[in-house]
Scaffold this motif. Structure first.
Motif, PDB file in Angstrom:
ATOM      1  N   LEU A   1     -20.557  39.824  20.145  1.00 15.63           N
ATOM      2  CA  LEU A   1     -20.118  38.808  19.202  1.00 15.63           C
ATOM      3  C   LEU A   1     -21.186  38.564  18.140  1.00 15.63           C
ATOM      4  N   GLN A   2     -20.754  38.540  16.890  1.00 10.89           N
ATOM      5  CA  GLN A   2     -21.655  38.188  15.803  1.00 10.89           C
ATOM      6  C   GLN A   2     -21.133  36.952  15.105  1.00 10.89           C
ATOM      7  N   LEU A   3     -22.054  36.070  14.766  1.00  6.59           N
ATOM      8  CA  LEU A   3     -21.712  34.817  14.109  1.00  6.59           C
ATOM      9  C   LEU A   3     -22.423  34.758  12.772  1.00  6.59           C
ATOM     10  N   VAL A   4     -21.683  34.388  11.747  1.00  4.71           N
ATOM     11  CA  VAL A   4     -22.257  34.323  10.412  1.00  4.71           C
ATOM     12  C   VAL A   4     -21.953  32.962   9.806  1.00  4.71           C
ATOM     13  N   GLU A   5     -23.020  32.203   9.538  1.00  8.25           N
ATOM     14  CA  GLU A   5     -22.859  30.885   8.931  1.00  8.25           C
ATOM     15  C   GLU A   5     -22.904  30.992   7.415  1.00  8.25           C
ATOM     16  N   SER A   6     -22.276  30.058   6.772  1.00  8.21           N
ATOM     17  CA  SER A   6     -22.337  29.948   5.319  1.00  8.21           C
ATOM     18  C   SER A   6     -22.051  28.512   4.929  1.00  8.21           C
ATOM     19  N   GLY A   7     -22.321  28.196   3.664  1.00  7.35           N
ATOM     20  CA  GLY A   7     -21.980  26.877   3.166  1.00  7.35           C
ATOM     21  C   GLY A   7     -23.141  25.926   2.977  1.00  7.35           C
ATOM     22  N   GLY A   8     -24.328  26.340   3.380  1.00  6.28           N
ATOM     23  CA  GLY A   8     -25.479  25.484   3.189  1.00  6.28           C
ATOM     24  C   GLY A   8     -25.845  25.356   1.724  1.00  6.28           C
ATOM     25  N   GLY A   9     -26.773  24.452   1.450  1.00  4.36           N
ATOM     26  CA  GLY A   9     -27.209  24.271   0.076  1.00  4.36           C
ATOM     27  C   GLY A   9     -27.971  22.984  -0.083  1.00  4.36           C
ATOM     28  N   LEU A  10     -28.147  22.602  -1.328  1.00  4.10           N
ATOM     29  CA  LEU A  10     -28.859  21.382  -1.695  1.00  4.10           C
ATOM     30  C   LEU A  10     -27.849  20.326  -2.104  1.00  4.10           C
ATOM     31  N   VAL A  11     -27.999  19.151  -1.544  1.00  2.00           N
ATOM     32  CA  VAL A  11     -27.076  18.054  -1.854  1.00  2.00           C
ATOM     33  C   VAL A  11     -27.864  16.758  -1.888  1.00  2.00           C
ATOM     34  N   GLN A  12     -27.391  15.825  -2.672  1.00  2.45           N
ATOM     35  CA  GLN A  12     -28.036  14.519  -2.708  1.00  2.45           C
ATOM     36  C   GLN A  12     -27.602  13.670  -1.530  1.00  2.45           C
ATOM     37  N   ALA A  13     -28.445  12.723  -1.186  1.00  2.00           N
ATOM     38  CA  ALA A  13     -28.114  11.794  -0.106  1.00  2.00           C
ATOM     39  C   ALA A  13     -26.761  11.144  -0.388  1.00  2.00           C
TER      40      ALA A  13
ATOM     41  N   GLY B   1     -24.060  12.672  -0.074  1.00  2.00           N
ATOM     42  CA  GLY B   1     -23.128  13.730  -0.432  1.00  2.00           C
ATOM     43  C   GLY B   1     -22.549  14.424   0.781  1.00  2.00           C
ATOM     44  N   SER B   2     -21.779  15.480   0.513  1.00  2.00           N
ATOM     45  CA  SER B   2     -21.087  16.205   1.578  1.00  2.00           C
ATOM     46  C   SER B   2     -21.291  17.708   1.438  1.00  2.00           C
ATOM     47  N   LEU B   3     -21.208  18.380   2.565  1.00  2.00           N
ATOM     48  CA  LEU B   3     -21.202  19.836   2.618  1.00  2.00           C
ATOM     49  C   LEU B   3     -20.286  20.257   3.755  1.00  2.00           C
ATOM     50  N   ARG B   4     -19.727  21.449   3.624  1.00  2.00           N
ATOM     51  CA  ARG B   4     -18.964  22.019   4.727  1.00  2.00           C
ATOM     52  C   ARG B   4     -19.548  23.373   5.076  1.00  2.00           C
ATOM     53  N   LEU B   5     -19.965  23.491   6.313  1.00  2.00           N
ATOM     54  CA  LEU B   5     -20.492  24.746   6.825  1.00  2.00           C
ATOM     55  C   LEU B   5     -19.377  25.524   7.513  1.00  2.00           C
ATOM     56  N   SER B   6     -19.477  26.834   7.424  1.00  2.13           N
ATOM     57  CA  SER B   6     -18.536  27.716   8.098  1.00  2.13           C
ATOM     58  C   SER B   6     -19.286  28.642   9.035  1.00  2.13           C
ATOM     59  N   CYS B   7     -18.628  29.028  10.094  1.00  2.25           N
ATOM     60  CA  CYS B   7     -19.189  29.990  11.033  1.00  2.25           C
ATOM     61  C   CYS B   7     -18.078  30.968  11.407  1.00  2.25           C
ATOM     62  N   ALA B   8     -18.221  32.191  10.931  1.00  2.00           N
ATOM     63  CA  ALA B   8     -17.216  33.211  11.198  1.00  2.00           C
ATOM     64  C   ALA B   8     -17.661  34.073  12.361  1.00  2.00           C
ATOM     65  N   ALA B   9     -16.765  34.238  13.318  1.00  4.42           N
ATOM     66  CA  ALA B   9     -17.034  35.082  14.477  1.00  4.42           C
ATOM     67  C   ALA B   9     -16.439  36.457  14.240  1.00  4.42           C
ATOM     68  N   SER B  10     -17.203  37.488  14.632  1.00  3.82           N
ATOM     69  CA  SER B  10     -16.789  38.849  14.313  1.00  3.82           C
ATOM     70  C   SER B  10     -15.640  39.347  15.154  1.00  3.82           C
ATOM     71  N   GLU B  11     -15.474  38.783  16.333  1.00  7.73           N
ATOM     72  CA  GLU B  11     -14.418  39.239  17.207  1.00  7.73           C
ATOM     73  C   GLU B  11     -14.088  38.163  18.210  1.00  7.73           C
ATOM     74  N   ARG B  12     -12.968  38.304  18.835  1.00  4.53           N
ATOM     75  CA  ARG B  12     -12.583  37.324  19.853  1.00  4.53           C
ATOM     76  C   ARG B  12     -12.476  37.957  21.233  1.00  4.53           C
ATOM     77  N   THR B  13     -12.917  39.227  21.355  1.00  2.00           N
ATOM     78  CA  THR B  13     -12.836  39.827  22.679  1.00  2.00           C
ATOM     79  C   THR B  13     -13.743  39.117  23.667  1.00  2.00           C
ATOM     80  N   PHE B  14     -14.823  38.549  23.145  1.00  2.00           N
ATOM     81  CA  PHE B  14     -15.690  37.761  24.011  1.00  2.00           C
ATOM     82  C   PHE B  14     -15.020  36.464  24.410  1.00  2.00           C
ATOM     83  N   SER B  15     -14.194  35.936  23.536  1.00  2.00           N
ATOM     84  CA  SER B  15     -13.447  34.705  23.815  1.00  2.00           C
ATOM     85  C   SER B  15     -14.341  33.563  24.255  1.00  2.00           C
ATOM     86  N   PRO B  16     -15.244  33.150  23.420  1.00  2.00           N
ATOM     87  CA  PRO B  16     -16.056  31.984  23.793  1.00  2.00           C
ATOM     88  C   PRO B  16     -15.187  30.754  23.901  1.00  2.00           C
TER      89      PRO B  16
END
Length: 123
Positions: free
Chosen positions: A2-14, A16-31
């Motif tokens: 299984l590989q996990l890839v995060e995205s969505g980080g950045g600089l924001v003012q107090a 404020g809001s951000l949304r992070l994403s985490c994409a999993a490469s496969e579901r055969t592991f089925s966490p």
């Protein structure tokens, strides 16, 4: 593996809001559980939130409950962390992680980790 890839980080003012994403490469592991952790400079990696793939059940650290929300899109094998009303102390590298069973807030009990995404909150 299984590989996990995060995205969505950045600089924001107090407040404020951000949304992070985490994409999993496969579901055969089925966490069963996907966790979000964060690590600020000089500090230990700490638990932020977790979500259960099958049911959508969530659990949050006290410090973020009410401001952060976990969700998932099973079709996209992706989990999200919506972060609202961010505070400067939220500045850290955010990681997603996976484990086969629900629930753990301990980093050592997660088997797979993403590379992390930087979140910086300015005051």
């Amino acid at each position: 593996q299984l590989q996990l890839v995060e995205s969505g980080g950045g600089l924001v003012q107090a407040a404020g809001s951000l949304r992070l994403s985490c994409a999993a490469s496969e579901r055969t592991f089925s966490p069963d559980a996907m966790g979000w952790f964060r690590q600020a400079p000089g500090k230990e990696r700490e638990f932020v939130a977790a979500i259960r793939w099958n049911t959508g059940t969530t659990y949050y650290a006290d410090s973020v409950r009410g401001r952060f929300t976990c969700s998932r899109d099973n079709a996209k094998n992706t989990v999200y962390l919506q972060m609202n009303n961010l505070k400067p102390e939220a500045t850290a590298v955010y990681y997603c992680a996976a484990r086969s069973r629900w629930l753990s807030i301990t980093k050592y009990e997660y088997d797979y980790w993403g590379q992390g995404t930087q979140v910086t909150v300015s005051s």
